[in-house]
Structures are given as C-alpha cells and as structure tokens.
Write a protein that holds these residues in place. Structure first.
Motif, PDB file in Angstrom:
ATOM      1  N   ALA A 127     -32.648  22.824  -3.539  1.00 23.84           N
ATOM      2  CA  ALA A 127     -33.613  23.739  -2.929  1.00 23.84           C
ATOM      3  C   ALA A 127     -33.501  23.710  -1.411  1.00 23.84           C
ATOM      4  N   ALA A 128     -33.372  22.519  -0.833  1.00 28.20           N
ATOM      5  CA  ALA A 128     -33.266  22.399   0.630  1.00 28.20           C
ATOM      6  C   ALA A 128     -31.996  23.076   1.146  1.00 28.20           C
ATOM      7  N   ALA A 129     -30.912  22.957   0.390  1.00 29.67           N
ATOM      8  CA  ALA A 129     -29.629  23.508   0.833  1.00 29.67           C
ATOM      9  C   ALA A 129     -29.510  25.015   0.596  1.00 29.67           C
ATOM     10  N   GLU A 130     -30.140  25.510  -0.460  1.00 29.18           N
ATOM     11  CA  GLU A 130     -29.906  26.897  -0.871  1.00 29.18           C
ATOM     12  C   GLU A 130     -31.056  27.859  -0.595  1.00 29.18           C
ATOM     13  N   VAL A 131     -32.248  27.351  -0.388  1.00 27.69           N
ATOM     14  CA  VAL A 131     -33.411  28.222  -0.171  1.00 27.69           C
ATOM     15  C   VAL A 131     -33.936  27.952   1.234  1.00 27.69           C
ATOM     16  N   PRO A 132     -33.733  28.894   2.143  1.00 29.67           N
ATOM     17  CA  PRO A 132     -34.128  28.659   3.534  1.00 29.67           C
ATOM     18  C   PRO A 132     -35.576  28.194   3.697  1.00 29.67           C
TER      19      PRO A 132
END
Length: 80
Positions: free
Chosen positions: A58-63
C-alpha cells in the motif's frame, strides 16, 4: 459440550464432503483447516508477515498511503 478433534480427524471428516465443481480446485478450505489447528504463535507470525506485506504494498503503490505513513514517521517496511 463438543469434544475436541485433531487435524487428522477433521481432514477425514472433510473427505466425506465434495465441493461444487466450480470450487473443486480451491485450496483455501485446506488452508483454513490447517490454520484452525496451527500453533497460535506460529499463526500470529504468519498474520504479522502478511499484514506487513500488505502495508508495504500500500505504501509503495497507493500515493495516499505512502504519504500518510511518511507523515506519521512510519517506515515503508517494518523492522524485522
């Protein structure tokens, strides 16, 4: 009062049942059965690892989540 069973007894009982054809290849039911008899500490570690992976994704893919975690000083990947 319900008598306690073992994993092998439960597997034997499960063999009596047949899944619908569209679900016959699913292995999730086998995993659920194993989890039911899993050592609680082992299960907790597996769940922690799965949650850590989800949060890292989530941290890497969802701004939104990347910014939220960063603003709160949370690492993208938890410490091992």
């Amino acid at each position: 009062m319900v008598a306690a069973t073992s994993l092998e007894q439960e597997r034997e009982e499960q063999r009596r049942w047949r899944l619908r054809p569209e679900h016959a290849q699913l292995q999730v039911f086998d995993r659920l059965l194993v989890n039911e008899f899993q050592d609680p500490a082992v299960l907790a570690r597996q769940q922690d690892a799965a949650l850590a992976g989800l949060l890292a994704f989530a941290a890497a893919e969802v701004p939104y989540y990347g910014a939220l975690f960063e603003a709160r000083g949370l690492p993208a990947r938890p410490r091992e």
